[in-house]
Design an enzyme around this catalytic site. Sequence first.
Site, PDB file in Angstrom:
ATOM      1  N   LYS A 110       3.968   5.837   4.546  1.00  0.00           N
ATOM      2  CA  LYS A 110       3.322   4.540   4.654  1.00  0.00           C
ATOM      3  C   LYS A 110       3.215   4.055   6.101  1.00  0.00           C
ATOM      4  O   LYS A 110       2.812   2.914   6.342  1.00  0.00           O
ATOM      5  CB  LYS A 110       4.088   3.526   3.805  1.00  0.00           C
ATOM      6  CG  LYS A 110       4.193   3.933   2.336  1.00  0.00           C
ATOM      7  CD  LYS A 110       5.057   2.969   1.548  1.00  0.00           C
ATOM      8  CE  LYS A 110       5.299   3.477   0.137  1.00  0.00           C
ATOM      9  NZ  LYS A 110       6.127   2.554  -0.662  1.00  0.00           N
ATOM     10  N   PRO A 168       0.839  -1.205   0.000  1.00  0.00           N
ATOM     11  CA  PRO A 168       0.000   0.000   0.000  1.00  0.00           C
ATOM     12  C   PRO A 168       0.872   1.253   0.000  1.00  0.00           C
ATOM     13  O   PRO A 168       1.939   1.284   0.622  1.00  0.00           O
ATOM     14  CB  PRO A 168      -0.787  -0.129   1.309  1.00  0.00           C
ATOM     15  CG  PRO A 168      -0.710  -1.567   1.682  1.00  0.00           C
ATOM     16  CD  PRO A 168       0.603  -2.057   1.181  1.00  0.00           C
ATOM     17  N   GLU A 169       0.422   2.278  -0.702  1.00  0.00           N
ATOM     18  CA  GLU A 169       1.164   3.525  -0.753  1.00  0.00           C
ATOM     19  C   GLU A 169       0.474   4.577   0.104  1.00  0.00           C
ATOM     20  O   GLU A 169      -0.555   4.306   0.733  1.00  0.00           O
ATOM     21  CB  GLU A 169       1.335   3.952  -2.214  1.00  0.00           C
ATOM     22  CG  GLU A 169       2.063   2.867  -3.012  1.00  0.00           C
ATOM     23  CD  GLU A 169       2.373   3.240  -4.454  1.00  0.00           C
ATOM     24  OE1 GLU A 169       2.401   4.436  -4.790  1.00  0.00           O
ATOM     25  OE2 GLU A 169       2.612   2.308  -5.253  1.00  0.00           O
ATOM     26  N   ARG A 189      12.235  -2.340  -9.053  1.00  0.00           N
ATOM     27  CA  ARG A 189      10.775  -2.318  -9.137  1.00  0.00           C
ATOM     28  C   ARG A 189      10.373  -2.006 -10.569  1.00  0.00           C
ATOM     29  O   ARG A 189      11.044  -1.272 -11.283  1.00  0.00           O
ATOM     30  CB  ARG A 189      10.189  -1.252  -8.197  1.00  0.00           C
ATOM     31  CG  ARG A 189      10.647  -1.344  -6.739  1.00  0.00           C
ATOM     32  CD  ARG A 189      10.000  -2.487  -6.000  1.00  0.00           C
ATOM     33  NE  ARG A 189       8.571  -2.345  -5.915  1.00  0.00           N
ATOM     34  CZ  ARG A 189       7.943  -1.572  -5.031  1.00  0.00           C
ATOM     35  NH1 ARG A 189       8.631  -0.839  -4.177  1.00  0.00           N
ATOM     36  NH2 ARG A 189       6.623  -1.520  -5.010  1.00  0.00           N
TER      37      ARG A 189
END
Length: 273
Positions: free
Chosen positions: A53, A2-3, A262
Amino acid sequence: MPEGPEIRREADRLAKVLVDERLEDVSFGLPRLVQYESRLAGCTVSAIDTRGKALLTRFDNGLTLYSHNQLYGRWYVCQRDGYPDTGRSLRVALHTATHSALLYSASDIEVLDEDELAQQPFLRRAGPDLLSEDLSAKAVAERLRGSRFRRRALQALYLDQSFIAGVGNYLRSEILFHARVAPGASPQKLDDTAIARLGRSTMIIGRRAYRTAGITNPPSRVRALKAQGYKRADYRFAVFAREDRPCYRCGSLIRRTTASSRRLYWCPVCQAP
């Protein structure tokens, strides 16, 4: 993972059932935290806020529950003692008279006083929060021009939580596309117009993702795609996860590369070096 926008929405959901409520019972699934159960039971939750986060649950006795979901952590909110049917490991349980807030699977959890909170490693190195009311497009542009960040490639910089806390992988791709800048460019090689555009895009995409639960396409495009029968996975993003599909602006095929270990998506025409 989750960001920032997802964590802020999670904090909003928790705040509705916890803030200004007295905790009747508290339990931890990590042995090192069990000592805090008696110190938190009977306390009132004074606030829930976020830093990137990380989620901070604050109590009226001066202690704060720091939690970072990392890859697998997830909060559930349910009626008191209405545990969800899940195979996850329960790490935190906060019970009011009417509701339970339950954190599963996370391991980066601490209970800290104010001095310890100021020294917490993640919070110490974190930059300004993406969704902070104090952050502006101008402030982002100033950070991009600063000596600490201006030589860094944007594709790496936008995952560095010391730059802007709360930007993660999908937001990185979406912000850079919206700003029409090449992922491999560094701020020192961009003119003032591009820097200003990048500052605005950071704010626009971050706040849009928060309002829409992670949708970064503009509302007009979303409406048009919905009318054509597209599902959420197909209208959510402008470039992220759209490899080899046409760019909404120019029609060129979106490319995928790897940056900072990423996946990153970009348009070779709209974001030409």
